[in-house]
Motif scaffolding. Sequence first.
Motif, PDB file in Angstrom:
ATOM      1  N   PRO A 208       0.829  -1.214   0.000  1.00  0.00           N
ATOM      2  CA  PRO A 208       0.000   0.000   0.000  1.00  0.00           C
ATOM      3  C   PRO A 208       0.862   1.263   0.000  1.00  0.00           C
ATOM      4  N   GLY A 209       0.704   2.062  -1.024  1.00  0.00           N
ATOM      5  CA  GLY A 209       1.426   3.331  -1.128  1.00  0.00           C
ATOM      6  C   GLY A 209       2.862   3.201  -1.587  1.00  0.00           C
ATOM      7  N   GLY A 210       3.361   1.971  -1.721  1.00  0.00           N
ATOM      8  CA  GLY A 210       4.767   1.771  -2.042  1.00  0.00           C
ATOM      9  C   GLY A 210       5.149   2.221  -3.437  1.00  0.00           C
ATOM     10  N   GLU A 211       4.407   1.754  -4.440  1.00  0.00           N
ATOM     11  CA  GLU A 211       4.732   2.150  -5.809  1.00  0.00           C
ATOM     12  C   GLU A 211       4.570   3.653  -6.002  1.00  0.00           C
ATOM     13  N   ALA A 212       3.527   4.220  -5.425  1.00  0.00           N
ATOM     14  CA  ALA A 212       3.297   5.664  -5.565  1.00  0.00           C
ATOM     15  C   ALA A 212       4.453   6.468  -4.959  1.00  0.00           C
ATOM     16  N   LYS A 213       4.927   6.045  -3.785  1.00  0.00           N
ATOM     17  CA  LYS A 213       6.039   6.751  -3.143  1.00  0.00           C
ATOM     18  C   LYS A 213       7.319   6.577  -3.959  1.00  0.00           C
ATOM     19  N   PHE A 214       7.523   5.377  -4.515  1.00  0.00           N
ATOM     20  CA  PHE A 214       8.675   5.118  -5.377  1.00  0.00           C
ATOM     21  C   PHE A 214       8.629   6.065  -6.574  1.00  0.00           C
ATOM     22  N   ARG A 215       7.445   6.199  -7.181  1.00  0.00           N
ATOM     23  CA  ARG A 215       7.309   7.098  -8.332  1.00  0.00           C
ATOM     24  C   ARG A 215       7.582   8.553  -7.935  1.00  0.00           C
ATOM     25  N   GLU A 216       7.171   8.934  -6.721  1.00  0.00           N
ATOM     26  CA  GLU A 216       7.499  10.289  -6.233  1.00  0.00           C
ATOM     27  C   GLU A 216       9.004  10.486  -6.194  1.00  0.00           C
ATOM     28  N   ALA A 217       9.710   9.470  -5.701  1.00  0.00           N
ATOM     29  CA  ALA A 217      11.167   9.559  -5.619  1.00  0.00           C
ATOM     30  C   ALA A 217      11.783   9.704  -7.004  1.00  0.00           C
ATOM     31  N   LEU A 218      11.257   8.956  -7.963  1.00  0.00           N
ATOM     32  CA  LEU A 218      11.793   9.015  -9.314  1.00  0.00           C
ATOM     33  C   LEU A 218      11.525  10.365  -9.975  1.00  0.00           C
ATOM     34  N   ALA A 219      10.480  11.052  -9.528  1.00  0.00           N
ATOM     35  CA  ALA A 219      10.124  12.341 -10.127  1.00  0.00           C
ATOM     36  C   ALA A 219      10.659  13.538  -9.344  1.00  0.00           C
ATOM     37  N   ALA A 220      11.419  13.283  -8.275  1.00  0.00           N
ATOM     38  CA  ALA A 220      11.961  14.383  -7.464  1.00  0.00           C
ATOM     39  C   ALA A 220      12.915  15.238  -8.285  1.00  0.00           C
ATOM     40  N   LYS A 221      13.026  16.502  -7.922  1.00  0.00           N
ATOM     41  CA  LYS A 221      13.850  17.430  -8.708  1.00  0.00           C
ATOM     42  C   LYS A 221      15.265  17.580  -8.191  1.00  0.00           C
ATOM     43  N   THR A 222      15.550  17.016  -7.017  1.00  0.00           N
ATOM     44  CA  THR A 222      16.915  17.055  -6.507  1.00  0.00           C
ATOM     45  C   THR A 222      17.297  15.662  -5.998  1.00  0.00           C
ATOM     46  N   PRO A 223      18.573  15.313  -6.052  1.00  0.00           N
ATOM     47  CA  PRO A 223      18.996  14.008  -5.527  1.00  0.00           C
ATOM     48  C   PRO A 223      18.670  13.837  -4.051  1.00  0.00           C
ATOM     49  N   GLU A 224      18.787  14.930  -3.285  1.00  0.00           N
ATOM     50  CA  GLU A 224      18.515  14.864  -1.849  1.00  0.00           C
ATOM     51  C   GLU A 224      17.051  14.513  -1.584  1.00  0.00           C
ATOM     52  N   GLU A 225      16.154  15.141  -2.311  1.00  0.00           N
ATOM     53  CA  GLU A 225      14.728  14.866  -2.151  1.00  0.00           C
ATOM     54  C   GLU A 225      14.408  13.450  -2.617  1.00  0.00           C
ATOM     55  N   ALA A 226      15.067  13.026  -3.700  1.00  0.00           N
ATOM     56  CA  ALA A 226      14.842  11.663  -4.206  1.00  0.00           C
ATOM     57  C   ALA A 226      15.253  10.628  -3.173  1.00  0.00           C
ATOM     58  N   ARG A 227      16.402  10.841  -2.522  1.00  0.00           N
ATOM     59  CA  ARG A 227      16.865   9.878  -1.516  1.00  0.00           C
ATOM     60  C   ARG A 227      15.931   9.854  -0.307  1.00  0.00           C
ATOM     61  N   LYS A 228      15.443  11.021   0.096  1.00  0.00           N
ATOM     62  CA  LYS A 228      14.514  11.100   1.216  1.00  0.00           C
ATOM     63  C   LYS A 228      13.240  10.307   0.912  1.00  0.00           C
ATOM     64  N   LEU A 229      12.673  10.526  -0.258  1.00  0.00           N
ATOM     65  CA  LEU A 229      11.444   9.823  -0.645  1.00  0.00           C
ATOM     66  C   LEU A 229      11.682   8.331  -0.833  1.00  0.00           C
ATOM     67  N   GLN A 230      12.858   7.964  -1.349  1.00  0.00           N
ATOM     68  CA  GLN A 230      13.153   6.556  -1.552  1.00  0.00           C
ATOM     69  C   GLN A 230      13.230   5.823  -0.221  1.00  0.00           C
ATOM     70  N   ASN A 231      13.807   6.480   0.781  1.00  0.00           N
ATOM     71  CA  ASN A 231      13.870   5.865   2.106  1.00  0.00           C
ATOM     72  C   ASN A 231      12.490   5.776   2.753  1.00  0.00           C
ATOM     73  N   GLU A 232      11.622   6.733   2.470  1.00  0.00           N
ATOM     74  CA  GLU A 232      10.245   6.636   2.950  1.00  0.00           C
ATOM     75  C   GLU A 232       9.541   5.442   2.294  1.00  0.00           C
ATOM     76  N   ALA A 233       9.799   5.263   1.004  1.00  0.00           N
ATOM     77  CA  ALA A 233       9.218   4.109   0.299  1.00  0.00           C
ATOM     78  C   ALA A 233       9.763   2.813   0.878  1.00  0.00           C
ATOM     79  N   ASP A 234      11.043   2.807   1.210  1.00  0.00           N
ATOM     80  CA  ASP A 234      11.676   1.601   1.741  1.00  0.00           C
ATOM     81  C   ASP A 234      10.965   1.118   3.000  1.00  0.00           C
ATOM     82  N   LYS A 235      10.606   2.017   3.879  1.00  0.00           N
ATOM     83  CA  LYS A 235       9.917   1.640   5.121  1.00  0.00           C
ATOM     84  C   LYS A 235       8.579   0.972   4.823  1.00  0.00           C
ATOM     85  N   LEU A 236       7.911   1.430   3.771  1.00  0.00           N
ATOM     86  CA  LEU A 236       6.625   0.827   3.390  1.00  0.00           C
ATOM     87  C   LEU A 236       6.809  -0.615   2.931  1.00  0.00           C
TER      88      LEU A 236
END
Length: 563
Positions: free
Chosen positions: A492-520
């Motif tokens: 639940p919410g995992g693919e969507a959060k992963f896609r958010e990470a892939l669409a982030a505009k900075t590497p720092e934001e992408a890593r933050k979102l990817q780690n949030e997805a990881d917890k899911l």
Amino acid sequence: MRTSTRTAAFVVASVTASLLLTACGSDKSESEPKKKAVAEHASEVNPQPASALKQGGELKIPVREWITQFNPSHVEGSQGDRNTIADPMMPSVWQQDAKGVITPDKDYVESVSSVDKGGKQVITYKLNPKAKWSDGTPFSYRDFEAMWKAQGQGNDKFLISESTGYEDIESVKAGANDQEVVVTMKKFSSQYQLMFWDLVPAKYIDTPEKFNKGWVEKIPVTAGPYKLGKMDKTAQTITMVPDANWWGEKPKLDKIVIRVLQPDAQIDAFLNKELDITTASTADYYKRLKGAKDTDFRIGSPWDETHMTFGSEGVVSDVKVRQAVQMAVDNKVMADIAGKGLPVEFKTLGSHFYMPNQVGYQDNSGKYGKGDVAAAGKLLDEAGWKSGGEGQIRTKDGKKLELNYVTGAGASATVKARDAATQSMLKKVGIDMKINEVSQNDYFNKYVNKGAFDITGFRFTSRKALTSDGFGIYRDPKGGQIFQNYGKVVTPGGEAKFREALAAKTPEEARKLQNEADKLFWDAGHSLEIFQTPAIIATPKKLANYGSPGLASVEWAKVGYMK
């Protein structure tokens, strides 16, 4: 179909080999080698300047299978052995250092820029004007355009391995000249480097026929310091020689010879000086090799993880059961079994997406992988599985709590020891894990690819330090397409959060979102990450700029022997 270039590998004699006794105790009759803690960003290749190397010599490298598909964009072209063979001959837009930091390879691309223009991402590649394919054709925007049309426009006649990124391209056009490539995206991609990583020329892939069949058991064109000399299927060898038309630094070696050999045969060949490289990543192999004359053992930390994948049907359809298994397994014990008899510590892994030596890594495992019997038991109580007491298998509605663990025949002693240890750990919480050994040939085709398991274990490896390379592993299944999500677990919410990470505009934001997805994905019981597998490689001491590079790319023109 695999839609990710991240390679799945069954752990048959590929992680470690030791005594099966390690599952229950320790054999004290043999002393353990002194353990080396793999330094952060470990990469051991004996780095030497060109001035320290002699001109000439031969490098003999093993692979495990005869490759039939050499198009890296084809669904069957992402094997690790294909990469080993093609890397000295074929171009990559990008290169990596030992931390996994990605930069343009200046032999092929002078610069790459990504800018936001009116809310759209525009990526501009300025190609090296000297770069030419071995047939004399200059690199151009047409190569990029052909790769996009094959991989990003939904034409299922092109049997592709990867559409991530390509499907979000709006256009590929020439800029100031044919050697300036302007790629306009429909939406922002934080990991646009995944696209065009391995370049192939337009005129060899611009139709489905060429794309699918033009690279079968042949490499029709090259663009590297080495070119194809001879492919001998009978002898199972491929020979590469320096390309006189190479525009970059002159390669040092006279030739590179690839031989198809299984791991046991590789050890014998190395000891007989018939190979210059072999794995020493099992206790048995290391023991056989450690007395070899003039031999180095080089240890690196590649993108190489061992994990446990869960199914999503029957008993394991209940997330609490999957979570309980994750809690019951002690990753440290598993890593210690894997490292027994080897000169390096195996690191437990707390992320689905990053290695411990990679920028962005953080341990998100939390309560999982800690061998917490009480917490696992509580979850199973909540799921309705009643305990009959210590050592007794739990029951529910008259049914025993049994899980089908599928593994391949011919696994190493240590893989079997890990399986036995897992079985023992799960029994402590009242789960009966039945080990179902199937033939290696059937393991992926009839079981893993079809999700026909409650639990299974294998490795994912990658030469690209990009989380997007594993996107297919974590996507929710859609109809008959499971991507690489073999267990078909919906997060639940995992693919969507992963896609958010892939669409982030900075590497720092992408890593933050990817780690949030990881917890899911941890909480969904998608898969239990266990440890990173270090690569222990035996080489001649005088071999330079090659060995166990970890996350780093190999600079093939600099590989050679010291004077």
